[in-house]
Write an enzyme that holds these catalytic residues in place. Sequence first.
Site, PDB file in Angstrom:
ATOM      1  N   GLY A  17      12.969   1.597  15.545  1.00 21.39           N
ATOM      2  CA  GLY A  17      13.919   1.702  14.449  1.00 21.39           C
ATOM      3  C   GLY A  17      15.257   1.100  14.839  1.00 21.39           C
ATOM      4  O   GLY A  17      16.325   1.578  14.440  1.00 21.39           O
ATOM      5  N   GLY A  73      18.006   0.122  12.138  1.00 24.81           N
ATOM      6  CA  GLY A  73      18.466   1.141  11.209  1.00 24.81           C
ATOM      7  C   GLY A  73      19.907   1.548  11.433  1.00 24.81           C
ATOM      8  O   GLY A  73      20.638   0.963  12.244  1.00 24.81           O
ATOM      9  N   GLN A  74      20.319   2.589  10.727  1.00 20.17           N
ATOM     10  CA  GLN A  74      21.711   3.029  10.712  1.00 20.17           C
ATOM     11  C   GLN A  74      22.216   3.401  12.099  1.00 20.17           C
ATOM     12  O   GLN A  74      23.295   2.994  12.506  1.00 20.17           O
ATOM     13  CB  GLN A  74      21.852   4.220   9.758  1.00 20.17           C
ATOM     14  CG  GLN A  74      23.278   4.604   9.444  1.00 20.17           C
ATOM     15  CD  GLN A  74      23.355   5.679   8.365  1.00 20.17           C
ATOM     16  OE1 GLN A  74      22.414   6.444   8.164  1.00 20.17           O
ATOM     17  NE2 GLN A  74      24.473   5.740   7.677  1.00 20.17           N
ATOM     18  N   ILE A 121       9.959  -3.203  12.467  1.00 22.66           N
ATOM     19  CA  ILE A 121       8.789  -3.333  11.615  1.00 22.66           C
ATOM     20  C   ILE A 121       8.995  -4.524  10.688  1.00 22.66           C
ATOM     21  O   ILE A 121      10.120  -5.027  10.532  1.00 22.66           O
ATOM     22  CB  ILE A 121       8.524  -2.061  10.785  1.00 22.66           C
ATOM     23  CG1 ILE A 121       9.751  -1.728   9.907  1.00 22.66           C
ATOM     24  CG2 ILE A 121       8.177  -0.891  11.685  1.00 22.66           C
ATOM     25  CD1 ILE A 121       9.514  -0.582   8.928  1.00 22.66           C
ATOM     26  N   TYR A 139      12.760  16.547   4.339  1.00 24.16           N
ATOM     27  CA  TYR A 139      13.515  16.033   5.481  1.00 24.16           C
ATOM     28  C   TYR A 139      13.702  17.142   6.512  1.00 24.16           C
ATOM     29  O   TYR A 139      13.440  16.957   7.706  1.00 24.16           O
ATOM     30  CB  TYR A 139      14.868  15.518   4.995  1.00 24.16           C
ATOM     31  CG  TYR A 139      15.774  14.997   6.092  1.00 24.16           C
ATOM     32  CD1 TYR A 139      15.555  13.757   6.682  1.00 24.16           C
ATOM     33  CD2 TYR A 139      16.878  15.741   6.511  1.00 24.16           C
ATOM     34  CE1 TYR A 139      16.405  13.272   7.670  1.00 24.16           C
ATOM     35  CE2 TYR A 139      17.728  15.260   7.493  1.00 24.16           C
ATOM     36  CZ  TYR A 139      17.485  14.035   8.068  1.00 24.16           C
ATOM     37  OH  TYR A 139      18.317  13.566   9.050  1.00 24.16           O
ATOM     38  N   LYS A 148      12.012  17.658  10.267  1.00 23.09           N
ATOM     39  CA  LYS A 148      12.859  17.745  11.460  1.00 23.09           C
ATOM     40  C   LYS A 148      12.532  18.981  12.291  1.00 23.09           C
ATOM     41  O   LYS A 148      12.513  18.925  13.525  1.00 23.09           O
ATOM     42  CB  LYS A 148      14.340  17.735  11.069  1.00 23.09           C
ATOM     43  CG  LYS A 148      14.848  16.394  10.583  1.00 23.09           C
ATOM     44  CD  LYS A 148      14.625  15.291  11.616  1.00 23.09           C
ATOM     45  CE  LYS A 148      15.196  13.963  11.193  1.00 23.09           C
ATOM     46  NZ  LYS A 148      14.929  12.887  12.188  1.00 23.09           N
ATOM     47  N   ILE A 174      26.687  11.356  10.307  1.00 20.79           N
ATOM     48  CA  ILE A 174      27.234  10.345  11.214  1.00 20.79           C
ATOM     49  C   ILE A 174      27.992   9.288  10.414  1.00 20.79           C
ATOM     50  O   ILE A 174      27.478   8.737   9.438  1.00 20.79           O
ATOM     51  CB  ILE A 174      26.114   9.698  12.048  1.00 20.79           C
ATOM     52  CG1 ILE A 174      25.450  10.769  12.921  1.00 20.79           C
ATOM     53  CG2 ILE A 174      26.665   8.576  12.913  1.00 20.79           C
ATOM     54  CD1 ILE A 174      24.290  10.264  13.733  1.00 20.79           C
TER      55      ILE A 174
END
Length: 317
Positions: free
Chosen positions: A8, A11-12, A35, A143, A147, A173
């Site tokens: 990833g 990503g962010q 990906i 979500y 987690k 974040i």
Amino acid sequence: MKNILVIGSTGQIGSELTMELRRRYGNDQVVAGYITGAEPKGELLESGPSAMADVMNGEMIADVVKQYNIDAIYNLAALLSVVAESKPRLAWKIGIDGLWNILDVAKENGCSVFTPSSIGSFGLNTPHMNTPQDTIQRPRTIYGVSKVTTELLSDYYFHKYGVDTRSVRFPGIISYVTPPGGGTTDYAVDIYYYAVRGEKFVCPIKEGTLMDMMYMPDALNAAITLMEANPERLVHHNGFNVAAMSFAPETIYAAIKKLKPEFEMVYDVDPLKQSIAESWPDKMDDSCARQEWDWMPKYDLDSMTADMLDKLSKKLL
């Protein structure tokens, strides 16, 4: 850690974490996993190796681990909170089935694994103020459910197979590098963009709604510092509370107005985002992280605000 795979990486968090790891360990030692449709570009592509690393393909992950002699994996593959609610099956598939593949690869190849958890792993019945490290976790979002499962599955592989799994519960974040991507706390990123552009900000979160937040440099340091920590000091391994600042929308608005007095904000509450926000802690107790691996944030709201406005002004204007 000698050779690191970031899954990833575009990503962010992943895009900035990959570059920070390369600064600390060397460009050639950090592989940017990606990906199809999310390939590395620019400095991320040019500064070091990259490889296809789809969490849904365990054999692909294993091949990358063997090719680059990987001994540490940062697994950042996940859908953010609001996006996950619209695609719950996909959120579970990426977050849990993907993690299972990574943990199996790690078990067979002796890798350590970092998979971030979140303040979303808590729920309405969790103590909201000074939320303890070990407390009830009964989230009502997919979500959050994923987690919590991430934390438990990682702990299972540590106790059952000896895989060195570690994670923190990230708060919201805030970053000037990557734009918001569908998280409940993203208003606290959006607001800076509007302030720099001189536009009125419409806040989707209700006045008085406290949530833990963190500036990206502190988030990156938390992930890396935990992975570097002496395992003999760790009582916990997965799901460390980490905190830096807690604020409501009117508080961040006031911090921005100190530097941009003309800035305006109004409210138009998003029911889904608000319901998610109200199920999360107001302020986490991160004393275990401070005691077990010397966690300490560097930024507070005012110092973050000054840096965000400065960096975004250079980026946007």
